[in-house]
Design an enzyme around this catalytic site. Sequence first.
Site, short mmCIF file in Angstrom:
data_model
loop_
_atom_site.label_atom_id
_atom_site.label_comp_id
_atom_site.label_asym_id
_atom_site.label_seq_id
_atom_site.Cartn_x
_atom_site.Cartn_y
_atom_site.Cartn_z
CG ASP A 90 8.11 27.11 -31.21
OD1 ASP A 90 8.47 26.26 -32.05
OD2 ASP A 90 8.16 26.92 -29.99
CG ASP A 125 11.69 20.95 -33.53
OD1 ASP A 125 10.56 21.36 -33.21
OD2 ASP A 125 12.73 21.46 -33.09
CB ALA A 192 15.83 19.51 -26.79
CB CYS A 275 18.79 48.32 -13.04
SG CYS A 275 18.31 48.48 -14.76
CB CYS A 277 16.39 50.28 -17.27
SG CYS A 277 15.00 49.72 -16.26
CB CYS A 280 15.74 50.76 -12.11
SG CYS A 280 15.20 49.09 -12.51
ZN LIG Z 1 15.94 48.47 -14.52
#
Ligand SMILES: [Zn+2]
Length: 483
Positions: A90, A125, A192, A275, A277, A280
């Site tokens: 950026d 920008d 924006a 979750c 993952c 978790c």
């Molecule tokens: Zn997770």
Amino acid sequence: MAINFEIIHKDIMGRLGKLKVGEKTVKTPLLLPVINPHIQIIKPSELEDMGVEALITNAYIFSKSSEFRERALKEGLHSVLGFNGVIMTDSGAFQQSVYGDVAFSNSETVAFQRAIGSEIIVPMDIASPPDRTHEEADEELDITMQRIREALQIIDDGHLAAPVQGGIHTDLRKRAGHEVSELNNVFCPIGAVVPLMEPYRYSDLVKVVMAAKSTLPPSACIHLFGAGHPSMFALAAAMGCDVFDSAAYALYAREDRYMTPHGSYKLAELNELPCACEVCRTNTADELKKSEEKERLLAMHNMNVSLAEIARIRQAILEGTLWELVDERCRNHPRLYDGYLELLKYTDQLEKSDRITKRRFFYRGKESCRRTEVAAYHRNLSRIDAGEKALVLIDGKKTGDAENIFLFKPPFGPYPPELKETFPVGQSEMPETDADMFRAGCQGLRILIGSNPETEFTISGGDEFRQIIDEELTELKGRFRYV
Ligand SMILES: [Zn+2]
């Protein structure tokens, strides 16, 4: 060396594509984690192991950092960050405006981004906030366009991103899309939009994105700059946004916030971790709350959730089930639902990009009547020759003779028996017919009857819905009879 974008599959205005950046190819929709070199809560190399193919970092931070500036200039970003994928930078326009650093100019930032080895380079920008008047946003857009043209003199090998600005004003977004398209840049961020997403102004978000998309070429790869939370990725993807970035995975973690695809929780509210993952499944909610690595583990979970949502969107586009995912996600917050209803106003624009066949059409309520597949089916009905005499069997029971038989399936409407197995009639699953669905089907019937003025139509069955038929076909009274 350049940036190329190839679209492989489409659904609504969403695309599954390949973004080629120099020698590297990444899949879209694509998520770019935002990396701050000073606060690497998850190292870029670890992100790479999690399946991250590209990231975004801030050129301004590098240029002002005593720790990283010289290293980045000497070794390049990939070496400093330890990341082999695509790196976008950026410009630092935001920081420049906050700190009023006038010494950091447009040509300086793009030359610096090139010097540190950025592969997608952003000019400085001006991101017009939503409270800018038309006149102010118009002037700022002029400056942005001038800076893009100036940056193109320095970055002339196709690696420059061309941001689309214009604030909240849809005519300016259209102008920006049009002017950017004339520059032939492949990578076009829509900027924006963060000030619209933070206060949940999703219907405004849809308005400005659809305005920009209406004048940008379909072949441009669109980055929704600053998006954000996985709950809105599906909505944005349906509008043809291909690239998202996420600072949220780390910012949320810092505030003890646990992301899910349908919203966020404060970690303190959770007794369970809903979750799949690794974080978790190897921690209980209590262990996570007490962990010394809480922020880092939460950030990893948040990133996993965001990447999984991107994967889900890619699969949905592949199958042609993106409408169902959009519907599901947008019902998780009333303001997202506002965005969904706004999107459904653009059926004509969306339908032009949509594909012809899909895996299935699951009806999910009256909003489904306004899906692109229904609009496309209705439009195609005007091309069917109904012959001299046609019989429309609303509930499928054959009564009487006619040259042409039409069966009836709401929300699509009449269909010749030979279309029974084809999309969408054949692959659609409906609950019991309700009034909204039937009314949409009657709109199809109106088109069929209206476009066959010589045909004598007979409608059989559907007694409980006759009032709806009469209402929807008022102007065609006398053109059909009931048996
Ligand atoms: Zn997770």
